[in-house]
Design a protein around this motif. Structure first.
Motif, PDB file in Angstrom:
ATOM      1  N   LEU A   3       0.817  -1.205   0.000  1.00  0.00           N
ATOM      2  CA  LEU A   3       0.000   0.000   0.000  1.00  0.00           C
ATOM      3  C   LEU A   3       0.850   1.253   0.000  1.00  0.00           C
ATOM      4  O   LEU A   3       0.370   2.338  -0.251  1.00  0.00           O
ATOM      5  N   LYS A   4       2.117   1.108   0.279  1.00  0.00           N
ATOM      6  CA  LYS A   4       2.949   2.285   0.483  1.00  0.00           C
ATOM      7  C   LYS A   4       3.830   2.532  -0.729  1.00  0.00           C
ATOM      8  O   LYS A   4       3.734   1.881  -1.760  1.00  0.00           O
ATOM      9  N   SER A   5       4.725   3.499  -0.577  1.00  0.00           N
ATOM     10  CA  SER A   5       5.547   3.919  -1.706  1.00  0.00           C
ATOM     11  C   SER A   5       6.721   2.983  -1.952  1.00  0.00           C
ATOM     12  O   SER A   5       7.492   3.198  -2.873  1.00  0.00           O
ATOM     13  N   TYR A   6       6.849   1.912  -1.159  1.00  0.00           N
ATOM     14  CA  TYR A   6       8.002   1.040  -1.303  1.00  0.00           C
ATOM     15  C   TYR A   6       8.002   0.306  -2.642  1.00  0.00           C
ATOM     16  O   TYR A   6       9.021  -0.224  -3.056  1.00  0.00           O
ATOM     17  N   VAL A   7       6.854   0.234  -3.307  1.00  0.00           N
ATOM     18  CA  VAL A   7       6.754  -0.557  -4.522  1.00  0.00           C
ATOM     19  C   VAL A   7       7.700  -0.050  -5.602  1.00  0.00           C
ATOM     20  O   VAL A   7       8.266  -0.835  -6.373  1.00  0.00           O
ATOM     21  N   ARG A  26       8.973  -7.667 -18.588  1.00  0.00           N
ATOM     22  CA  ARG A  26       8.617  -6.277 -18.284  1.00  0.00           C
ATOM     23  C   ARG A  26       8.318  -6.138 -16.797  1.00  0.00           C
ATOM     24  O   ARG A  26       7.687  -6.999 -16.207  1.00  0.00           O
ATOM     25  N   VAL A  27       8.768  -5.047 -16.234  1.00  0.00           N
ATOM     26  CA  VAL A  27       8.547  -4.764 -14.816  1.00  0.00           C
ATOM     27  C   VAL A  27       7.590  -3.579 -14.725  1.00  0.00           C
ATOM     28  O   VAL A  27       7.871  -2.504 -15.264  1.00  0.00           O
ATOM     29  N   ILE A  28       6.464  -3.784 -14.062  1.00  0.00           N
ATOM     30  CA  ILE A  28       5.416  -2.757 -13.998  1.00  0.00           C
ATOM     31  C   ILE A  28       4.975  -2.568 -12.557  1.00  0.00           C
ATOM     32  O   ILE A  28       4.796  -3.537 -11.811  1.00  0.00           O
ATOM     33  N   ALA A  29       4.804  -1.314 -12.160  1.00  0.00           N
ATOM     34  CA  ALA A  29       4.273  -0.988 -10.830  1.00  0.00           C
ATOM     35  C   ALA A  29       3.034  -0.123 -11.004  1.00  0.00           C
ATOM     36  O   ALA A  29       3.005   0.769 -11.853  1.00  0.00           O
ATOM     37  N   TYR A  50      17.792   7.609 -12.759  1.00  0.00           N
ATOM     38  CA  TYR A  50      19.248   7.526 -12.814  1.00  0.00           C
ATOM     39  C   TYR A  50      19.694   6.188 -13.404  1.00  0.00           C
ATOM     40  O   TYR A  50      20.613   6.118 -14.235  1.00  0.00           O
ATOM     41  N   LEU A  51      19.025   5.103 -12.983  1.00  0.00           N
ATOM     42  CA  LEU A  51      19.403   3.775 -13.467  1.00  0.00           C
ATOM     43  C   LEU A  51      19.052   3.598 -14.937  1.00  0.00           C
ATOM     44  O   LEU A  51      19.727   2.866 -15.652  1.00  0.00           O
ATOM     45  N   ASP A  52      17.984   4.258 -15.380  1.00  0.00           N
ATOM     46  CA  ASP A  52      17.537   4.222 -16.774  1.00  0.00           C
ATOM     47  C   ASP A  52      17.194   2.812 -17.245  1.00  0.00           C
ATOM     48  O   ASP A  52      17.317   2.484 -18.424  1.00  0.00           O
ATOM     49  N   SER A  53      16.759   1.958 -16.318  1.00  0.00           N
ATOM     50  CA  SER A  53      16.334   0.610 -16.690  1.00  0.00           C
ATOM     51  C   SER A  53      14.904   0.659 -17.220  1.00  0.00           C
ATOM     52  O   SER A  53      14.110   1.524 -16.845  1.00  0.00           O
ATOM     53  N   ASN A  54      14.561  -0.289 -18.060  1.00  0.00           N
ATOM     54  CA  ASN A  54      13.218  -0.350 -18.613  1.00  0.00           C
ATOM     55  C   ASN A  54      12.230  -0.763 -17.537  1.00  0.00           C
ATOM     56  O   ASN A  54      12.329  -1.854 -16.973  1.00  0.00           O
ATOM     57  N   MET A  55      11.286   0.101 -17.261  1.00  0.00           N
ATOM     58  CA  MET A  55      10.218  -0.207 -16.321  1.00  0.00           C
ATOM     59  C   MET A  55       9.055   0.744 -16.571  1.00  0.00           C
ATOM     60  O   MET A  55       9.228   1.821 -17.146  1.00  0.00           O
ATOM     61  N   VAL A  56       7.881   0.349 -16.144  1.00  0.00           N
ATOM     62  CA  VAL A  56       6.687   1.171 -16.328  1.00  0.00           C
ATOM     63  C   VAL A  56       6.039   1.406 -14.969  1.00  0.00           C
ATOM     64  O   VAL A  56       5.801   0.455 -14.212  1.00  0.00           O
ATOM     65  N   VAL A  57       5.787   2.664 -14.657  1.00  0.00           N
ATOM     66  CA  VAL A  57       5.048   3.033 -13.448  1.00  0.00           C
ATOM     67  C   VAL A  57       3.705   3.606 -13.884  1.00  0.00           C
ATOM     68  O   VAL A  57       3.653   4.587 -14.621  1.00  0.00           O
ATOM     69  N   ILE A  58       2.626   2.970 -13.462  1.00  0.00           N
ATOM     70  CA  ILE A  58       1.286   3.446 -13.789  1.00  0.00           C
ATOM     71  C   ILE A  58       0.737   4.166 -12.567  1.00  0.00           C
ATOM     72  O   ILE A  58       0.533   3.555 -11.518  1.00  0.00           O
ATOM     73  N   LEU A  59       0.536   5.471 -12.697  1.00  0.00           N
ATOM     74  CA  LEU A  59       0.011   6.283 -11.601  1.00  0.00           C
ATOM     75  C   LEU A  59      -1.505   6.348 -11.732  1.00  0.00           C
ATOM     76  O   LEU A  59      -2.043   6.983 -12.634  1.00  0.00           O
ATOM     77  N   ASN A  60      -2.203   5.662 -10.837  1.00  0.00           N
ATOM     78  CA  ASN A  60      -3.666   5.687 -10.814  1.00  0.00           C
ATOM     79  C   ASN A  60      -4.113   6.905 -10.009  1.00  0.00           C
ATOM     80  O   ASN A  60      -4.139   6.873  -8.783  1.00  0.00           O
ATOM     81  N   LEU A 171       6.410   6.739 -16.992  1.00  0.00           N
ATOM     82  CA  LEU A 171       5.285   6.924 -16.084  1.00  0.00           C
ATOM     83  C   LEU A 171       4.034   7.209 -16.913  1.00  0.00           C
ATOM     84  O   LEU A 171       3.999   8.161 -17.688  1.00  0.00           O
ATOM     85  N   VAL A 172       3.023   6.358 -16.755  1.00  0.00           N
ATOM     86  CA  VAL A 172       1.739   6.541 -17.433  1.00  0.00           C
ATOM     87  C   VAL A 172       0.741   7.078 -16.415  1.00  0.00           C
ATOM     88  O   VAL A 172       0.429   6.414 -15.430  1.00  0.00           O
ATOM     89  N   HIS A 173       0.277   8.297 -16.657  1.00  0.00           N
ATOM     90  CA  HIS A 173      -0.628   8.988 -15.734  1.00  0.00           C
ATOM     91  C   HIS A 173      -2.071   8.677 -16.126  1.00  0.00           C
ATOM     92  O   HIS A 173      -2.560   9.127 -17.160  1.00  0.00           O
ATOM     93  N   VAL A 174      -2.744   7.866 -15.298  1.00  0.00           N
ATOM     94  CA  VAL A 174      -4.108   7.430 -15.580  1.00  0.00           C
ATOM     95  C   VAL A 174      -5.068   8.124 -14.619  1.00  0.00           C
ATOM     96  O   VAL A 174      -4.899   8.060 -13.397  1.00  0.00           O
ATOM     97  N   ILE A 175      -6.066   8.795 -15.190  1.00  0.00           N
ATOM     98  CA  ILE A 175      -7.063   9.499 -14.380  1.00  0.00           C
ATOM     99  C   ILE A 175      -8.281   8.610 -14.203  1.00  0.00           C
ATOM    100  O   ILE A 175      -8.846   8.106 -15.180  1.00  0.00           O
ATOM    101  N   THR A 176      -8.684   8.387 -12.964  1.00  0.00           N
ATOM    102  CA  THR A 176      -9.887   7.604 -12.671  1.00  0.00           C
ATOM    103  C   THR A 176     -10.772   8.367 -11.701  1.00  0.00           C
ATOM    104  O   THR A 176     -10.330   9.284 -11.016  1.00  0.00           O
ATOM    105  N   ASP A 177     -12.026   7.987 -11.682  1.00  0.00           N
ATOM    106  CA  ASP A 177     -13.003   8.606 -10.783  1.00  0.00           C
ATOM    107  C   ASP A 177     -13.619   7.506  -9.936  1.00  0.00           C
ATOM    108  O   ASP A 177     -14.253   6.581 -10.464  1.00  0.00           O
ATOM    109  N   GLU A 178     -13.420   7.595  -8.625  1.00  0.00           N
ATOM    110  CA  GLU A 178     -13.912   6.547  -7.726  1.00  0.00           C
ATOM    111  C   GLU A 178     -15.422   6.400  -7.782  1.00  0.00           C
ATOM    112  O   GLU A 178     -15.972   5.340  -7.526  1.00  0.00           O
ATOM    113  N   ASN A 179     -16.124   7.490  -8.116  1.00  0.00           N
ATOM    114  CA  ASN A 179     -17.590   7.477  -8.071  1.00  0.00           C
ATOM    115  C   ASN A 179     -18.221   7.120  -9.410  1.00  0.00           C
ATOM    116  O   ASN A 179     -19.425   6.935  -9.481  1.00  0.00           O
TER     117      ASN A 179
END
Length: 533
Positions: A3-7, A26-29, A50-60, A171-179
């Motif tokens: 649940l935290k930022s450690y991911v 592929r490594v995805i968070a 800095y590491l410039d490794s291939n990875m994808v961060v999806i920001l919900n 980083l893929v910025h995804v906009i969602t609406d909880e309601n």
């Protein structure tokens, strides 16, 4: 994964391990906007850049904030233009063109490359939403915003991102609406509520008093204290705010600070408030306080700053399982040289401990309480009576065996006393109140007049029982006739279950405590029967 930022740290490590091993997965968070409130998230993203490794961060991004004032600011919206630009940013042709342009400018010269990078940054900043350049500065290629409810667009963007063999961190910025999509369910809830109105009223007649929690008792008592002492303030940190704290927030809005999921900041902020002459009560759940331990040590305890730590969700937490189980706070707070550590056995003791903490101005102090309902069905809030520091109490006097309970486990010791009384066994039940400093006089008395001493706590190995063992061993009390047995949480994580089931698994129920006493008295058969019941 968490649940935290450690991911983000976790996937950075996974990406580097993949590269070293020569693999191609592929490594995805997937993270939420809640996690970006913690500084560790930005440390992780900076390291990923800095590491410039291939990875994808999806920001919900659910556009929800733990801080109400932030919600009043501008929000990111997704329209046809931003959707088209997101597809363009993620497209293979655009990314290849961008990489080719970088290569050309590098060959021309360093000055031209830096100029082109600035032009690229400003152009993408103008196209993107407010704050998008922050991720670019951290070294992540920003794509977005993407409408998370438009599955076709979302799949298109993710497929384009996955199509590139060498892309670096994205980083893929995804906009969602909880309601969104809940209108029908809300209507159903309203209609159900109208149809069941009569039954609700009958239920309320059957249960006129709603179960009160330790949190309710704490806040109501603190409100009473705050009305008398204008220096009392509350700092809260965590994933969500306890409903009981809303009472204090309504009564004293200028003296209540909810910092969101920023426990480290909460502790240091409370330390600053205390240095400024206020009396901060820093309210943090046990498992979340672990994240701020460095600040507890260096910013509070070493300097003897009188911050009052209120440790909620202490011990087992039922359906939340091991993730939010408060098993370790007794250990890591009681080992600090300047910290006063205490725990109430019931709601009355909690009131007294709130009053005690209010009047301690020379050093830090903490107390813990569990989730769940109070011991008594009803209670009356009154002025708490300050407890003398390091003073326990004897609740029931007996012989042979003494139960020394800490916190909520005192109630289970009393249950064990009732079970043993039916067998004609009289035991002593004492409430330690304090883990540090211990009531030395009480301990000497229990060791002198009993053959067996059993300490009981809802915490892991190394907590209250270890403090007791240290004292009685150093002072030679174990050299006499006294035999000591600790009852603590087992050395493993207890999975999701009901509170009573978890207590049974941990061996902390009244039956288990009674069985321990019977085993010490040599009544093994009866002990086994208690263990199985």
């Amino acid at each position: 994964m968490t649940l935290k930022s450690y991911v983000e740290y976790f996937i950075s490590g996974m990406a580097v391990a993949r590269d070293i091993k020569g693999r191609r997965e592929r490594v995805i968070a997937v993270i939420s906007n809640w996690t970006t409130m913690a500084g560790q998230a930005y440390e992780a993203m900076s390291n990923a850049g800095y590491l410039d490794s291939n990875m994808v961060v999806i920001l919900n991004d659910s556009r929800h904030s733990l801080l109400p004032k932030i919600e009043e600011g501008p929000k990111t919206f997704v329209n046809a233009l931003s959707s088209t630009l997101s597809k363009l940013q993620s497209s293979k042709s655009f990314r290849r063109f961008r990489e080719a342009a970088k290569g050309v400018t590098k060959r021309i010269g360093r000055g031209m490359h830096e100029l082109a990078a600035k032009v690229d940054e400003y152009a993408r900043g103008m196209m993107g939403p407010l704050g998008s350049t922050l991720f670019e500065e951290l070294g992540l290629y920003y794509i977005g915003p993407v409408d998370g409810h438009n599955i076709e667009d979302l799949i298109c963007v993710l497929q384009e991102v996955a199509s590139l063999d060498s892309m670096g961190p994205v980083l893929v910025h995804v906009i969602t609406d909880e309601n969104q999509g809940d209108e029908n369910s809300q209507k159903s809830d309203i209609s159900d509520g109208q149809q069941d109105e009569g039954s609700v009223k009958s239920d309320s007649l059957d249960n006129p008093v709603r179960p009160q929690t330790y949190g309710n008792c704490f806040v109501e008592t603190l409100v009473v204290e705050a009305e008398k002492d204008k220096d009392i303030v509350v700092v809260h940190a965590g994933l969500t705010m306890e409903p009981s704290l809303e009472l204090f927030q309504e009564k004293f809005p200028d003296r209540f600070f909810d910092v969101g999921m920023a426990e480290q900041h909460a502790v240091t902020f409370a330390s600053g408030l205390a240095c400024g002459g206020l009396k901060p009560f820093c309210v943090i759940a046990s498992s979340f306080l672990q994240r701020a331990y460095d600040q507890v040590v260096h910013d509070v305890d070493q300097q003897r700053i009188p911050v009052r730590f209120v440790i909620t969700s202490a011990g087992l937490v039922g359906s939340d399982g091991p993730l939010q189980c408060g098993a370790f706070d007794i250990n890591f707070m009681s080992c600090l040289p300047n910290m006063i550590v205490m725990a109430p056995s019931d709601e009355v003791e909690l009131m007294h401990m709130v009053a005690t903490a209010t009047r301690i101005n020379s050093q830090p102090i903490c107390f813990r309480y569990p989730r769940g309902a109070l011991v008594g069905r009803g209670y009356t809030i009154s002025d708490g009576i300050p407890i003398k520091i390091g003073r326990g109490r004897v609740l029931v006097e007996g012989k042979d065996v003494a139960f020394l309970g800490y916190g909520s486990m005192v109630q289970n010791c009393l249950k064990a006393h009732s079970l043993l009384a039916k067998l004609g066994i009289e035991v002593t039940v004492a409430d330690a109140r304090f883990c540090k400093p211990l009531d030395i006089k009480l301990l000497r008395q229990l060791c002198k007049h009993h053959s067996f001493l059993v300490t009981v706590e809802e915490g892991s190995i190394g907590g209250f029982g270890s403090q007791v063992a240290q004292f009685i061993a150093v002072n030679g009390l174990l050299d006499g006739r006294i035999q000591w047995r600790p009852i603590v949480l087992p050395d493993r994580y207890i999975e999701h279950a009901s509170p009573n089931e978890q207590l049974d698994q941990a061996g902390l129920s009244g039956h288990h405590i009674a069985a321990t006493a019977l085993s010490l008295l040599g009544r093994t058969r009866e002990a086994l029967l208690f263990m199985c019941s």
